[in-house]
Enzyme design. Sequence first.
Site, PDB file in Angstrom:
ATOM      1  N   LYS A  18       0.657  -1.340  -0.046  1.00 51.12           N
ATOM      2  CA  LYS A  18       0.017   0.047  -0.110  1.00 51.12           C
ATOM      3  C   LYS A  18       0.939   1.174  -0.017  1.00 51.12           C
ATOM      4  O   LYS A  18       0.502   2.034  -0.793  1.00 51.12           O
ATOM      5  CB  LYS A  18      -0.923   0.208   1.239  1.00 51.12           C
ATOM      6  CG  LYS A  18      -1.794  -1.126   1.188  1.00 51.12           C
ATOM      7  CD  LYS A  18      -2.748  -0.959   2.540  1.00 51.12           C
ATOM      8  CE  LYS A  18      -2.067  -0.838   4.118  1.00 51.12           C
ATOM      9  NZ  LYS A  18      -1.427  -2.194   4.368  1.00 51.12           N
ATOM     10  N   ARG A 130      11.774  -6.940   5.974  1.00 48.01           N
ATOM     11  CA  ARG A 130      11.472  -5.645   5.485  1.00 48.01           C
ATOM     12  C   ARG A 130      12.089  -4.593   6.643  1.00 48.01           C
ATOM     13  O   ARG A 130      12.318  -4.839   7.701  1.00 48.01           O
ATOM     14  CB  ARG A 130       9.844  -5.247   5.852  1.00 48.01           C
ATOM     15  CG  ARG A 130       9.866  -3.823   5.590  1.00 48.01           C
ATOM     16  CD  ARG A 130       8.311  -3.768   5.170  1.00 48.01           C
ATOM     17  NE  ARG A 130       7.307  -3.488   6.345  1.00 48.01           N
ATOM     18  CZ  ARG A 130       6.136  -3.095   6.486  1.00 48.01           C
ATOM     19  NH1 ARG A 130       5.523  -2.971   5.168  1.00 48.01           N
ATOM     20  NH2 ARG A 130       5.337  -2.903   7.474  1.00 48.01           N
ATOM     21  N   ARG A 163      10.861  -1.873  11.808  1.00 49.61           N
ATOM     22  CA  ARG A 163       9.840  -1.183  12.648  1.00 49.61           C
ATOM     23  C   ARG A 163       9.679  -2.021  13.601  1.00 49.61           C
ATOM     24  O   ARG A 163       9.844  -3.364  13.783  1.00 49.61           O
ATOM     25  CB  ARG A 163       8.531  -1.223  11.922  1.00 49.61           C
ATOM     26  CG  ARG A 163       8.505   0.259  10.811  1.00 49.61           C
ATOM     27  CD  ARG A 163       7.548   0.070   9.846  1.00 49.61           C
ATOM     28  NE  ARG A 163       6.252  -0.394  10.433  1.00 49.61           N
ATOM     29  CZ  ARG A 163       4.986  -0.469   9.627  1.00 49.61           C
ATOM     30  NH1 ARG A 163       5.055   0.094   8.452  1.00 49.61           N
ATOM     31  NH2 ARG A 163       3.876  -0.863  10.147  1.00 49.61           N
ATOM     32  N   ARG A 174      -1.030  -8.424  14.089  1.00 46.12           N
ATOM     33  CA  ARG A 174      -1.503  -7.699  13.233  1.00 46.12           C
ATOM     34  C   ARG A 174      -2.351  -8.298  12.118  1.00 46.12           C
ATOM     35  O   ARG A 174      -3.342  -7.905  11.781  1.00 46.12           O
ATOM     36  CB  ARG A 174      -0.253  -7.001  12.580  1.00 46.12           C
ATOM     37  CG  ARG A 174       0.295  -5.648  13.307  1.00 46.12           C
ATOM     38  CD  ARG A 174       1.835  -5.411  12.832  1.00 46.12           C
ATOM     39  NE  ARG A 174       1.560  -4.669  11.549  1.00 46.12           N
ATOM     40  CZ  ARG A 174       2.793  -4.755  10.915  1.00 46.12           C
ATOM     41  NH1 ARG A 174       4.057  -5.304  11.185  1.00 46.12           N
ATOM     42  NH2 ARG A 174       2.848  -3.926  10.008  1.00 46.12           N
TER      43      ARG A 174
END
Length: 221
Positions: A18, A130, A163, A174
């Site tokens: 996104k 990531r 993160r 999540r």
Amino acid sequence: MNPVNQRIVLLGPPASGKGTQADRLSDTFGIPHVSTGALLRSECARGTVLGREADAATSKGLLVSDELAVRIVANWMQEHGPRFLFDGFPRTVGQAAHLDAALTSLKAPLDLVILLELSDEAIRQRILERISCLKCGATYSTSLHTHAEGDACPRCGATLVRRNDDTAEALEQRLKVYRELTMPVVGYYEETAPRILQRIDAGKGSDDIFAKLSSLVVGEN
Ligand code: AMP
């Protein structure tokens, strides 16, 4: 190219692309990219009251309250007006209903809702590889790119980090939250605005996805 559609919601699970796609669309069509996650991380980094409130939830992979998410979006819209590419908002049916009410009062309805679909297996792989730039929002894969945690971001020079919610434990939480609270948002748009809801396979190459998204934004489909 003149974008026909200027009020756009991008829905999708974590790591469905996104943010990356919203950045590219924003550069190409000049529609502001609004990531509520990035807005919240920036509040956290600045140590604001709102940031401290958000950090307690985000670091565990939980959602911040609808009230807080709606407040941060309302502040943004007041400053920038109703042209946006929302990435990560709305994430609950309550937030979707709030957004509808706000846009109805501005006589500026949503133009497009795009769902990026990705398998859980692909999500897990992407998240665990990531690294992110918390300053400009760029993300890199440790397997696809040569960058590592601690390197300078190639785009803005800030330090690349993992993160605090890109961990195996927070990710499972999540994904659970996504299934329980955000998937119903798709049902909400299927019921209230089926004509503007589009689905895209987010497992495809980034350029293919961008081409498909671009055609939707210019109103070719
Ligand atoms: P993201 O960068 O979109 O993955 O968001 C990171 C985290 O910020 C999420 O896991 C949530 O804790 C929080 N967050 C972002 N957007 C929202 C939202 N619309 N509603 C509630 N929490 C949100």
